[in-house]
Design a protein around this motif. Structure first.
Motif, mmCIF file in Angstrom:
data_model
loop_
_atom_site.group_PDB
_atom_site.id
_atom_site.type_symbol
_atom_site.label_atom_id
_atom_site.label_comp_id
_atom_site.label_asym_id
_atom_site.label_seq_id
_atom_site.Cartn_x
_atom_site.Cartn_y
_atom_site.Cartn_z
ATOM 1 N N GLY A 14 0.816 -1.212 0.000
ATOM 2 C CA GLY A 14 0.000 0.000 0.000
ATOM 3 C C GLY A 14 0.846 1.257 0.000
ATOM 4 O O GLY A 14 0.559 2.212 -0.718
ATOM 5 N N ILE A 15 1.934 1.255 0.796
ATOM 6 C CA ILE A 15 2.839 2.407 0.813
ATOM 7 C C ILE A 15 3.487 2.603 -0.558
ATOM 8 O O ILE A 15 3.610 3.727 -1.053
ATOM 9 N N TYR A 16 3.875 1.475 -1.197
ATOM 10 C CA TYR A 16 4.480 1.569 -2.530
ATOM 11 C C TYR A 16 3.491 2.185 -3.519
ATOM 12 O O TYR A 16 3.848 3.034 -4.333
ATOM 13 N N CYS A 17 2.234 1.737 -3.448
ATOM 14 C CA CYS A 17 1.202 2.281 -4.341
ATOM 15 C C CYS A 17 1.026 3.771 -4.102
ATOM 16 O O CYS A 17 0.831 4.543 -5.022
ATOM 17 N N LEU A 18 1.136 4.191 -2.832
ATOM 18 C CA LEU A 18 0.954 5.607 -2.499
ATOM 19 C C LEU A 18 2.135 6.445 -2.983
ATOM 20 O O LEU A 18 1.961 7.587 -3.398
ATOM 21 N N ILE A 19 3.358 5.891 -2.960
ATOM 22 C CA ILE A 19 4.533 6.675 -3.327
ATOM 23 C C ILE A 19 4.735 6.685 -4.835
ATOM 24 O O ILE A 19 4.895 7.731 -5.450
ATOM 25 N N ALA A 20 4.722 5.502 -5.460
ATOM 26 C CA ALA A 20 5.268 5.394 -6.802
ATOM 27 C C ALA A 20 4.244 5.639 -7.897
ATOM 28 O O ALA A 20 4.630 5.968 -9.019
ATOM 29 N N LYS A 21 2.971 5.467 -7.638
ATOM 30 C CA LYS A 21 1.982 5.633 -8.706
ATOM 31 C C LYS A 21 1.593 7.089 -8.828
ATOM 32 O O LYS A 21 1.569 7.821 -7.837
ATOM 33 N N ILE B 9 -2.638 -14.716 1.921
ATOM 34 C CA ILE B 9 -1.936 -14.784 0.637
ATOM 35 C C ILE B 9 -2.882 -14.389 -0.499
ATOM 36 O O ILE B 9 -2.481 -13.689 -1.442
ATOM 37 N N PHE B 10 -4.150 -14.785 -0.375
ATOM 38 C CA PHE B 10 -5.150 -14.317 -1.346
ATOM 39 C C PHE B 10 -5.231 -12.793 -1.360
ATOM 40 O O PHE B 10 -5.287 -12.156 -2.419
ATOM 41 N N MET B 11 -5.178 -12.186 -0.162
ATOM 42 C CA MET B 11 -5.233 -10.731 -0.096
ATOM 43 C C MET B 11 -3.988 -10.093 -0.680
ATOM 44 O O MET B 11 -4.063 -9.031 -1.311
ATOM 45 N N ILE B 12 -2.819 -10.729 -0.489
ATOM 46 C CA ILE B 12 -1.591 -10.167 -1.073
ATOM 47 C C ILE B 12 -1.676 -10.196 -2.595
ATOM 48 O O ILE B 12 -1.309 -9.213 -3.268
ATOM 49 N N ILE B 13 -2.195 -11.309 -3.154
ATOM 50 C CA ILE B 13 -2.331 -11.387 -4.606
ATOM 51 C C ILE B 13 -3.296 -10.312 -5.116
ATOM 52 O O ILE B 13 -3.027 -9.622 -6.113
ATOM 53 N N GLY B 14 -4.413 -10.141 -4.407
ATOM 54 C CA GLY B 14 -5.360 -9.094 -4.797
ATOM 55 C C GLY B 14 -4.742 -7.710 -4.725
ATOM 56 O O GLY B 14 -4.994 -6.858 -5.582
ATOM 57 N N THR B 15 -3.889 -7.483 -3.709
ATOM 58 C CA THR B 15 -3.231 -6.172 -3.582
ATOM 59 C C THR B 15 -2.273 -5.924 -4.736
ATOM 60 O O THR B 15 -2.232 -4.821 -5.290
ATOM 61 N N ILE B 16 -1.502 -6.966 -5.116
ATOM 62 C CA ILE B 16 -0.554 -6.781 -6.218
ATOM 63 C C ILE B 16 -1.308 -6.480 -7.514
ATOM 64 O O ILE B 16 -0.911 -5.592 -8.289
ATOM 65 N N ALA B 18 -4.225 -5.051 -7.721
ATOM 66 C CA ALA B 18 -4.778 -3.702 -7.619
ATOM 67 C C ALA B 18 -3.718 -2.645 -7.829
ATOM 68 O O ALA B 18 -3.980 -1.588 -8.387
ATOM 69 N N VAL B 19 -2.482 -2.914 -7.403
ATOM 70 C CA VAL B 19 -1.434 -1.905 -7.552
ATOM 71 C C VAL B 19 -0.945 -1.853 -8.989
ATOM 72 O O VAL B 19 -0.733 -0.779 -9.545
ATOM 73 N N GLU B 20 -0.804 -3.003 -9.642
ATOM 74 C CA GLU B 20 -0.079 -3.018 -10.904
ATOM 75 C C GLU B 20 -0.942 -2.999 -12.151
ATOM 76 O O GLU B 20 -0.408 -2.850 -13.236
ATOM 77 N N THR B 21 -2.245 -3.194 -12.045
ATOM 78 C CA THR B 21 -3.036 -3.252 -13.271
ATOM 79 C C THR B 21 -3.213 -1.856 -13.867
ATOM 80 O O THR B 21 -3.124 -0.850 -13.173
ATOM 81 N N LYS B 22 -3.425 -1.841 -15.203
ATOM 82 C CA LYS B 22 -3.511 -0.558 -15.892
ATOM 83 C C LYS B 22 -4.921 0.011 -15.860
ATOM 84 O O LYS B 22 -5.108 1.217 -15.811
ATOM 85 N N ASN B 23 -5.923 -0.876 -15.920
ATOM 86 C CA ASN B 23 -7.299 -0.396 -15.999
ATOM 87 C C ASN B 23 -7.793 -0.045 -14.606
ATOM 88 O O ASN B 23 -7.668 -0.834 -13.679
ATOM 89 N N MET B 24 -8.346 1.151 -14.455
ATOM 90 C CA MET B 24 -8.745 1.612 -13.122
ATOM 91 C C MET B 24 -9.914 0.818 -12.581
ATOM 92 O O MET B 24 -9.993 0.555 -11.380
#
Lengths: 116, 187
Positions: A14-21, B9-16, B18-24
């Protein structure tokens, strides 16, 4: 211990998302993720092995309940924190919509024109 | 224990995702998956009140986030990659995880809580407040001022959002003032 570490990995993402995006909605999403992980960490601290929920049922006596119930204090405080999170999310969404209406973009690096 | 690890671990995958996908819109849906995973984990951690609240708040916040994400364009604007911010974030993640591994050796072990304050609530909560649900006894009786502060914070934030989203002021610029204050020139 392992549960705490996995939870803190979510916090760091979450912190990474807040800083880098640079997209504003991505930043709001990062704030949401940080909030989830901190609430979850407080609840994980209060869990007791083979515990029961802090609700007294009619067939329980009080000493059995006091010995096996999970910690009720973090649950009460996190309940407050979750609802406050909804309020701050609404405020952040309102700011994002207003910024888009003024600058016509969601890119944070474009929104730097300060006018006095 | 294993169940908690699987949901985390399911939540970590969902977080990744959410952080890295291009479509909002996809990112918002992934955040919803993380939120409902949190709610499921609250239920297994013997916290049913928080699980119910988390489901309701999650639905409302998904509505708000989808309203923002589909406002106009929902595609990320990552034309040039900001290397400095990426490197800063990754270094911070590494330092933070290392610090956590060091610090969690001193934190109390999992499933063995420190009940110095709340043991009194468990012992005497039913007798002192008459509430069978100890969480309700804490938020409405022992720490009721905290709940009052929560209501004040929610009221302020909703008021702020309402003021920000109001499209125009109540009085037009061309409208004359009704009353005149100050020193009149030819009185």
């Amino acid at each position: 211990m392992l549960q705490y570490l996995l939870d803190m990995i979510i916090f760091a993402l979450g912190i990474y998302c807040l800083i880098a995006k640079r997209h504003i909605i991505k930043k709001i999403i990062g704030m949401c993720i940080i909030e989830y992980s901190i609430n979850l960490f407080l609840i994980l601290l209060g869990y007791r092995m083979h515990g029961i929920a802090p609700i007294i049922l009619p067939e329980m006596n009080n000493s059995y309940f006091a010995q096996y119930s999970v910690d009720p204090l973090p649950q009460a405080l996190v309940l407050t924190s979750i609802v406050i999170g909804l309020g701050t999310l609404a405020l952040m969404a309102a700011f994002a919509i207003k910024l888009y209406e003024k600058y016509r973009t969601f890119d944070m690096s474009e929104i730097h024109r300060l006018r006095g | 224990m294993l169940l908690f690890d699987i949901i985390l671990i399911f939540m970590i995958i969902g977080t990744i995702i959410a952080v890295e996908t291009k479509n909002m819109l996809s990112a918002v849906v992934a955040v919803g998956a993380v939120g409902f995973g949190v709610s499921l984990l609250f239920l297994y951690l013997r916290a049913p009140d928080i699980a119910i609240t988390q489901v309701i708040v999650e639905v409302l916040s998904l509505i708000i986030l989808i309203r923002v994400a589909t406002h106009v364009d929902n595609v990320a604007i990552e034309r040039r990659i900001d290397n400095f911010a990426n490197m800063t974030g990754l270094i911070f993640i590494g330092l933070f995880i290392a610090f956590c591994i060091w610090a969690f050796t001193d934190v109390i072990p999992f499933a063995n809580p420190l009940m110095r304050v709340s043991q009194h609530y468990l012992d005497a909560g039913l007798r002192e407040t008459g509430a069978a649900n100890i969480v309700a006894a804490v938020i409405l009786d022992y720490r009721a001022y905290d709940t009052l502060g929560e209501a004040v914070v929610i009221f302020t934030s909703i008021l702020g959002a309402f003021v920000i989203l109001r499209s125009k002021g109540k009085k037009k610029l061309s409208e004359e003032d009704d009353i005149t204050v100050g020193i009149l020139e030819d009185a």
